[in-house]
Design a protein around this motif. Structure first.
Motif, short mmCIF file in Angstrom:
data_model
loop_
_atom_site.label_atom_id
_atom_site.label_comp_id
_atom_site.label_asym_id
_atom_site.label_seq_id
_atom_site.Cartn_x
_atom_site.Cartn_y
_atom_site.Cartn_z
N VAL A 71 0.87 -1.17 0.00
CA VAL A 71 0.00 0.00 0.00
C VAL A 71 0.91 1.22 0.00
CG1 VAL A 71 -1.82 1.28 1.19
CG2 VAL A 71 -1.81 -1.22 1.24
N MET A 72 0.99 1.88 -1.16
CA MET A 72 1.88 3.03 -1.31
C MET A 72 1.25 4.28 -0.69
SD MET A 72 3.06 2.54 -5.25
CE MET A 72 3.83 1.04 -5.83
N GLN A 73 2.06 5.35 -0.58
CA GLN A 73 1.55 6.61 -0.06
C GLN A 73 0.45 7.16 -0.93
OE1 GLN A 73 4.27 9.68 1.01
NE2 GLN A 73 5.54 8.37 2.27
N LEU A 141 3.05 -7.56 4.42
CA LEU A 141 2.33 -6.39 3.93
C LEU A 141 3.11 -5.13 4.26
CD1 LEU A 141 -0.26 -5.13 2.71
CD2 LEU A 141 -1.21 -5.11 5.03
N PHE A 142 3.37 -4.31 3.23
CA PHE A 142 4.01 -3.01 3.41
C PHE A 142 2.92 -1.93 3.41
CE2 PHE A 142 7.32 -5.56 1.33
CZ PHE A 142 8.41 -5.33 2.16
N LEU A 143 2.87 -1.16 4.46
CA LEU A 143 1.88 -0.09 4.58
C LEU A 143 2.62 1.23 4.74
CD1 LEU A 143 -0.60 -1.71 7.15
CD2 LEU A 143 -0.95 -1.48 4.69
N ASP A 144 2.58 2.06 3.72
CA ASP A 144 3.26 3.35 3.76
C ASP A 144 2.22 4.45 3.97
OD1 ASP A 144 5.32 5.15 3.70
OD2 ASP A 144 5.83 4.88 1.60
N GLU A 145 2.11 4.96 5.19
CA GLU A 145 1.10 5.97 5.56
C GLU A 145 -0.30 5.50 5.14
OE1 GLU A 145 1.78 8.64 7.28
OE2 GLU A 145 3.96 8.58 7.22
N PRO A 146 -0.76 4.36 5.66
CA PRO A 146 -1.98 3.76 5.10
C PRO A 146 -3.28 4.49 5.41
CG PRO A 146 -1.27 2.55 7.04
CD PRO A 146 -0.19 3.55 6.73
N THR A 147 -3.37 5.20 6.53
CA THR A 147 -4.67 5.76 6.93
C THR A 147 -4.79 7.25 6.67
OG1 THR A 147 -3.88 5.99 9.22
CG2 THR A 147 -5.07 3.99 8.67
#
Length: 272
Positions: A71-73, A141-147
């Motif tokens: 999940v990219m920025q 899972l890669f979460l880059d600033e997900p919310t």
């Protein structure tokens, strides 16, 4: 990682354990996104060794890629696709994907299933990004600033989803965020990156202990509100109990939050 004569990452030494949620924190420009992109195989490192799920991300194949979720920025393509159709399309590329309808419900987009992606609000688009990242049931899972852009209710539901995926499916999560409350809630361990180096890592309690962050104890005695800052709140409370010969009126113990610890570390690093 070096750009010209500038090192943006210097000797980052970090292990992420199977099944844990690790939050990577740091100020803007610290190198968080660069680190994530190297681990994902999107950026070639200048030096060093990297192993992700047993492979070098620079030398992988489709089988390896099917085991990770990203999940990219920001992600702004597929504007004319309808939400449900796009998720179903992505699901076909994985051997055991989540059911697209169930996943849309989990991220709060059931009502937008027939809507074009370009008509989604910023927060809705972010929820779709998350759904696309986890549709293949990734091991990592890669979460880059997900919310970013989530309202409080959507953020809570997303946190519950990540916690469920981590505990029930054993998914490993590497998260970058500026939301310290989010990191404190989700992460088993935290790593703090400053100027391209990991300056601290460990559990919340270990970080607070390493920085000798003090707790604040408040109580009422003799009709007056008292406050004392201490490294050992348990001992102080015990001493108060002995002195007052019973329950301590209006006792409050405020232990260091992640924000306290994080800002204290940045202040310490800036003073070097």
């Amino acid at each position: 990682m070096r750009y010209g004569d500038k090192d943006v990452l210097r000797g980052v030494d970090l292990d992420v354990r199977h099944g844990e949620v690790l939050a990577l924190l740091g100020p803007n420009g610290a190198g968080k996104s660069t680190t994530i992109e190297i681990l994902e195989g999107f950026r070639h490192r200048s030096d060093g060794e990297v192993s992700v799920l047993g492979s070098d991300p620079e030398r992988t194949d489709d089988a390896w890629r099917s085991r990770i979720g990203i999940v990219m920025q920001s992600w702004r393509d597929h504007a004319r696709w309808r939400v449900g159709e796009l998720l179903e399309h992505f699901a076909r590329f994985y051997p055991r994907p989540h059911d697209p309808a169930e996943l849309l419900a989990a991220v709060g987009l059931t009502e937008q299933a027939g809507q074009e992606c370009q008509r989604l609000s910023g927060g809705q688009r972010r929820r779709l990004d998350v759904a696309l990242g986890i549709v293949g049931r990734p091991e990592l899972l890669f979460l880059d600033e997900p919310t970013t852009g989530f309202d409080p209710e959507a953020r809570r539901e997303f946190h519950e989803l990540i916690q469920r995926l981590s505990t029930e499916e054993g998914m490993t999560v590497l998260l970058t965020t500026h939301d310290l409350a989010e990191a404190e809630k989700l992460a088993d361990r935290i790593a703090i990156l400053v100027a391209g180096e990991v300056v601290a890592h460990g559990s919340m309690s270990a970080l607070a202990s390493g920085l000798r962050s003090d707790a604040e104890v408040r109580w009422v005695e003799g009709g007056e509100r008292r406050t004392e800052v201490t490294e050992d709140p348990s001992r102080l409370v015990w001493e108060l109990h002995q002195r007052l010969a019973g329950p301590i009126p209006e006792l409050e113990v405020r232990r260091p939050t992640l924000e306290d610890t994080y800002l204290g570390l940045l202040s310490r690093e800036g003073a070097r």
